[in-house]
Design an enzyme around this catalytic site. Sequence first.
Site, PDB file in Angstrom:
ATOM      1  CG  HIS A   1      -5.912  -8.094  12.661  1.00 30.87           C
ATOM      2  ND1 HIS A   1      -5.593  -8.792  11.531  1.00 30.87           N
ATOM      3  CD2 HIS A   1      -6.841  -7.189  12.294  1.00 30.87           C
ATOM      4  CE1 HIS A   1      -6.294  -8.319  10.523  1.00 30.87           C
ATOM      5  NE2 HIS A   1      -7.058  -7.353  10.956  1.00 30.87           N
TER       6      HIS A   1
ATOM      7  CG  ASP B   1      -2.010  -2.448   5.637  1.00 26.47           C
ATOM      8  OD1 ASP B   1      -0.836  -2.792   5.449  1.00 26.47           O
ATOM      9  OD2 ASP B   1      -2.334  -1.279   5.894  1.00 26.47           O
TER      10      ASP B   1
ATOM     11  CE1 TYR C   1      -2.339  -2.413   9.171  1.00 25.97           C
ATOM     12  CE2 TYR C   1      -4.229  -3.549  10.126  1.00 25.97           C
ATOM     13  CZ  TYR C   1      -3.705  -2.654   9.210  1.00 25.97           C
ATOM     14  OH  TYR C   1      -4.536  -1.980   8.356  1.00 25.97           O
TER      15      TYR C   1
ATOM     16  NE  ARG D   1      -5.941   2.349  10.373  1.00 30.80           N
ATOM     17  CZ  ARG D   1      -4.774   2.806   9.925  1.00 30.80           C
ATOM     18  NH1 ARG D   1      -3.828   1.946   9.589  1.00 30.80           N
ATOM     19  NH2 ARG D   1      -4.547   4.095   9.812  1.00 30.80           N
TER      20      ARG D   1
ATOM     21  CG  ASP E   1      -7.080  -3.818   7.491  1.00 32.75           C
ATOM     22  OD1 ASP E   1      -6.801  -3.945   6.281  1.00 32.75           O
ATOM     23  OD2 ASP E   1      -7.029  -2.721   8.072  1.00 32.75           O
TER      24      ASP E   1
ATOM     25  CD  GLU F   1     -11.627  -0.354   4.199  1.00 34.93           C
ATOM     26  OE1 GLU F   1     -11.283   0.175   3.132  1.00 34.93           O
ATOM     27  OE2 GLU F   1     -12.806  -0.559   4.504  1.00 34.93           O
TER      28      GLU F   1
ATOM     29  CD  GLU G   1      -2.968  -1.036   2.245  1.00 37.58           C
ATOM     30  OE1 GLU G   1      -3.362   0.050   2.692  1.00 37.58           O
ATOM     31  OE2 GLU G   1      -3.303  -2.117   2.725  1.00 37.58           O
TER      32      GLU G   1
END
Length: 890
Positions: A352, A82, A305, A307, A84, A86, A9
Amino acid sequence: MTMNVVVVESPSKAKTINKYLGPGYKVLASFGHVRDLPAKDGSVRPDEDFEMSWEVDGASAKRMKDIADAVKSADGLILATDPDREGEAISWHVLDLLKKKKVLGDKPVQRVAFNAITKKAVLEAIAHPRDIDISLVDAYLARRALDYLVGFNLSPVLWRKLPGARSAGRVQSVTLRLVCDRESEIERFISEEYWNISALLKTPRGDEFEARLVSADGKRLAPKAVSNGEEANRLKSLLDGAAYVVDSIEAKPVKRNPSPPFTTSTLQQAASSKLGFSASRTMQVAQKLYEGIDIGGETVGLITYMRTDGVQMAPEAIEASRKAIASQFGDRYLPEKPRFYSTKAKNAQEAHEAIRPTDFNRTPDQVRRFLDGDMLRLYDLVWKRGIASQMASAEIERTTAEITADNGGQKAGLRATGSVIRFDGFIAAYTDAKEDGEQTDDGDEDGRLPEINARENLAKQKINASQHFTEPPPRYSEASLIKKMEELGIGRPSTYAATVTTLLDRDYITNDKRKLIPQAKGRLVTAFLESFFTRYVGYDFTASLEEKLDQVSAGEVNWKDVLRDFWKDFFAQIEETKELRVTNVLDALNEELAPLVFPKREDGGDPRICQVCGTGKLSLKLGKYGAFVGCSNYPECNFTRQLSSESNGDQEAAVSNEPQALGKDPHTGEEITLRSGRFGPYVQRGDGKEAKRSSLPKGWTPSTIDHEKALALLSLPRDIGAHPESGKMISTGLGRYGPFVLHDGTYANLESIEDVFSIGLNRAVSVLADKQSKAGAGRGRTAAASLKELGDHPDGGAITVRDGRYGPYVNWGKVNATLPKGKDPQSVTVEEALVLISERAAKGGTTKGKATKAKTTKVAAKSEGGAAKATKAKAPAKSKTKTAAKAKKG
């Protein structure tokens, strides 16, 4: 040699991961999302089974071309965005676009995800690829469609029925309701008197301690049970003449266990209370720590990570933390078995790990020289909380002494408590800090008691009776609001900070000394939605919808079924509001916001009766620029009052539209009057279009305005004298952004309105010089100064942060992109700058320092804080950056 293209990203991650993987890989950055729903009607079509149209902007199209060109000559594609929802969606978008470009053929496509940017984690992920998780993509599509449908259907209702409102959103509006409901609680709160009574006593060994009254007249006293001075004096007299004996003394060992490692929300809360960081600042710094820091020539991610709502650490991380505890604290601090945690948050997804250091042997002291101040402070917090989570419990001894006071047969009970830490355990590494005066986690809140023995007599030294009053619940801080959102299941880790930022950006709330205060327009929007869209700002409804979306993520529910269920009732509710008359809206708002709109009068009279004409009834009125309070006898009575959270409807802020004469101007002979408009009180000299006017500066109220002050305001701008170097006039004035001093197009702020009238030439020159030294040419019409050099753009040319007339902005060639509100210019990274530049370039603008305004419908597209990555819909720079790009990159 085979060659694989790897898509991540951010460009900083691309460089680091390319070093880890070596020559057989080419790592390219997508810069967040590569496409999004166009900010216009029809992007989500319920009548076509929720078909969605996607748009790729110019900057993303160029990046996708670069990726496609690389894939053409590569042997395979690895999607490494990433870990997750998104990130999964970005991989899906990239793959879909590449398929449409027909560059893949039969080349293998793999999806990998890593929770930390370290060589071991990246290589481990590459060795264990998987397919794109379609359930996670479906959950993304459902959220994006829901947010669009709410924004593009509810926001226009607000614009039609409630002028001045900006937008509504699925999570945004519910979060706003939390802040407004708390304000309503505070307004309705009735303070009650209570008394605390205690005795200062002395042991036979001469040691003093304090004991509080807990029972009297054979009854146990509840907290705050003594409610008046008469009762307090009676009990004080009883204790004054009493003899004191220790009934019992008991010491109990208590163990206190550590908290789990950080989740997104607990990190934001701790960074707020311990470091004073806003939620968005916390995420900005955490992003840098995650993406990697140059440590002695090696770039490595320092934390996992950031989030996440998981609270568990990976087994290898637990083992590493235990070794670090033994070596750095000693075996006494290492529990016999590892600790395992489970989350208590509603609807949490534990996909996560918790946020932890990537290497527990990399202590804050060891990395201190490689990090800036904020990065070190946040890493220190993460490291200490992570290692403390696996440490031994703190051992505390709590002592309780029960004491009887006997005054001629009248008895009362007192209690003294104390505690002492016998073994600090995890407290040696980390202690919690809570907000709003809550008790800290130091285990010693009551202090240590002296030696006290059962059945021994005590000497009275003093009796204390102190009066207190109950206080309303505190306003939310960003941290406590996010904690409440998590408890209720509103929003998700990737959206917390962005949702709060959106409310601040739209002036629905303000942040005053770290307390969130709803503004008038925010309360109006909430009252309107609670009156006519009750279900959709309901906490349980929002949480249940989040739960359904979690079920979509788990593959348990079809995402379009969720959309169909939602749209059926929501569309019907939208249709019903078309029949609403303005009088219906005003009646509902008058009732819902009565404490704000019609505050109690000091004389006890009806707060809705107009105090100017004495017969009219006050009511909310809707004007072009929002709501205000007016009289029902208009136009015979033209009383109006600005609706303001600051004045809270205070009558002092209300001035009749009938001009209040203050006297005449000694030079022109014109009448000077105090008046009130929809934007607040102001003074005016003369009449007609040529009349000179001046708003009252901050801190000046209508009741304090006299002839002298009015003359001073109307005399502005004030010439001070010629600048000794340029010979040009220096003047002071009162502008949109407050008091200022001006010289040759350069403005410098003054601290107060009084400085406007009192500052002399020498000090004015000094203030201007300070401005020049801090920001080069400053924010005037002269050339903008460079505040920071960021490096070269991938397409060539330097990227700089500059200081312009309307605030700091990023510059690349002819492209200028305003920094988000509250963003520290010195903290801007090249990655953040590239995102801002690409968004600005996509709109074709080059305006310095101040982005052009887009149509209001474009605001609605991003009304929700749910866009967790850097999206590319053509929304205003301010709204866009804060609600989307910054949610992911900051």
